[in-house]
Design an enzyme around this catalytic site. Structure first.
Site, PDB file in Angstrom:
ATOM      1  N   ASP A  21       0.893  -1.053   0.049  1.00  0.00           N
ATOM      2  CA  ASP A  21       0.138   0.229  -0.016  1.00  0.00           C
ATOM      3  C   ASP A  21       0.804   1.392   0.203  1.00  0.00           C
ATOM      4  O   ASP A  21       2.113   1.179   0.322  1.00  0.00           O
ATOM      5  CB  ASP A  21      -0.834   0.395   1.281  1.00  0.00           C
ATOM      6  CG  ASP A  21      -2.009  -0.996   1.281  1.00  0.00           C
ATOM      7  OD1 ASP A  21      -2.114  -1.685   0.339  1.00  0.00           O
ATOM      8  OD2 ASP A  21      -2.501  -1.324   2.487  1.00  0.00           O
ATOM      9  N   LYS A  22       0.296   2.299  -0.393  1.00  0.00           N
ATOM     10  CA  LYS A  22       1.127   3.387  -0.672  1.00  0.00           C
ATOM     11  C   LYS A  22       1.481   4.152   0.829  1.00  0.00           C
ATOM     12  O   LYS A  22       2.828   4.371   0.817  1.00  0.00           O
ATOM     13  CB  LYS A  22       0.085   4.477  -1.128  1.00  0.00           C
ATOM     14  CG  LYS A  22       0.837   6.273  -1.135  1.00  0.00           C
ATOM     15  CD  LYS A  22       0.046   7.234  -1.902  1.00  0.00           C
ATOM     16  CE  LYS A  22       0.509   8.405  -1.828  1.00  0.00           C
ATOM     17  NZ  LYS A  22      -0.328   9.365  -2.616  1.00  0.00           N
TER      18      LYS A  22
END
Length: 332
Positions: free
Chosen positions: A124-125
């Protein structure tokens, strides 16, 4: 060429034994890139004991524009590299964010060698940690197969808000079905068994300070937002996670501290600290570590945590949910 492969077609040896993909085979043969004992050869050739097979990988061009950026490289060889991704940048571009991805940074780094990076998996970012990149199409194909065969393993560490007194040192076994949230497609929800994709997570509480618990995680499946949602749904949201907060559990916050732990860190306090992989079914097992971000270490220390997160990661790395005692923690 070993004796047991004598009499087989070259194409069979390359695909079944050496793991070349059909697509790569076609590209190499189009460029006359296969050689048998130093001479150009067709894929229909029959191999003999003692033959020497070689090939020239075709040139590749990166699918995105390379961008210069600092990289924390944890491991590198002629086939792969492992990079410690900071929280806040994408693994590769999205429809909304076309620049600034880690893939673009690795593409810039590899320009000098003429190689092209391929992201084997993603984070995930706003999750930090180890990302595995293949340096060429053949390594990417092998690692993609390894990922599907369960030969690529990631270990995570996180900080979570926990009200109840769970015992440290005992694995928790989390099993749910997850599906896309119809109201917010970028999020996931827990659904009844058989209505979604099965998610299996092993969670190990390592240490506690107040209502903050340091967890280690090992995954049997790799579903989107798996750790974050499964923890939040049991009333143990990750510190700083605004997407999957305590309210996901749908029960009262008796301690009244959930809101504080949602805001005390700028994003979910989740880090992939170890990555292991195998290039090909008979290749050697390799392992790499990604140092815990300083911000997470600082939060743990300032909150009263004993020992560093790095030290806890070293201890967690030798623990195993298959060998140690574990309990199943169902949703209430």
């Amino acid at each position: 060429m070993p004796a047991e492969l004598e009499g087989r077609r070259l194409s069979t040896v390359l695909m079944s034994t050496l793991g070349l993909s059909r697509r790569l085979l076609r590209r190499i043969i189009h460029e006359d890139g296969f050689f048998l004992n130093g001479q150009p050869v067709r894929l229909s050739a029959i191999v003999r004991r003692g033959d020497l097979i070689s090939w020239q990988l075709p040139d590749e061009s990166p699918s995105i524009a390379p961008e210069q950026m600092p990289l924390d490289i944890c491991y590198e060889d002629e086939d792969v590299m492992v990079v410690n991704k900071p929280a806040g940048i994408l693994t590769h571009p999205s429809a909304r964010e076309r620049t600034g991805s880690l893939l673009a940074g690795v593409a810039y780094y590899l320009q000098k060698t003429g190689q092209t990076p391929h992201a084997v998996h993603r984070l995930d970012k706003y999750t930090s940690g180890a990302i595995l990149f293949a340096k060429h199409a053949h390594a990417h194909h092998q690692l993609d197969r390894a990922l599907r065969q369960g030969l690529v393993h990631r270990k995570y560490v996180a900080l979570a808000y926990v009200q109840n007194d769970i015992p440290c040192g005992v694995w928790l076994h989390l099993v749910d079905d997850l599906a896309i949230n119809p109201e917010r497609p970028s999020r996931r929800i827990v659904v009844p068994e058989g209505k979604g994709e099965r998610a299996i997570t092993h969670a190990l509480p390592l240490a506690r300070t107040g209502h903050m618990v340091l967890f280690a995680f090992e995954l049997e499946t790799g579903r989107t937002h798996q750790i974050r949602l499964q923890m939040a749904s049991r009333g143990m949201p990750l510190v700083g996670d605004r997407d999957y907060p305590y309210s996901v559990a749908r029960k009262p916050d008796l301690v009244g501290r959930a809101g504080y732990f949602e805001r005390v860190f700028p994003h979910q306090a989740l880090h992939a600290y170890q990555l292991s992989w195998q290039l090909g079914e008979n290749g050697p097992r390799k392992k790499s570590w990604a140092r815990v971000p300083e911000a997470m270490e600082r939060l743990w220390s300032l909150s009263g945590g004993m020992d560093t997160m790095e030290q806890w990661c070293e201890r967690a790395a030798v623990a195993s949910p298959t060998n140690d005692n574990r309990v199943t923690l169902d949703m209430e």
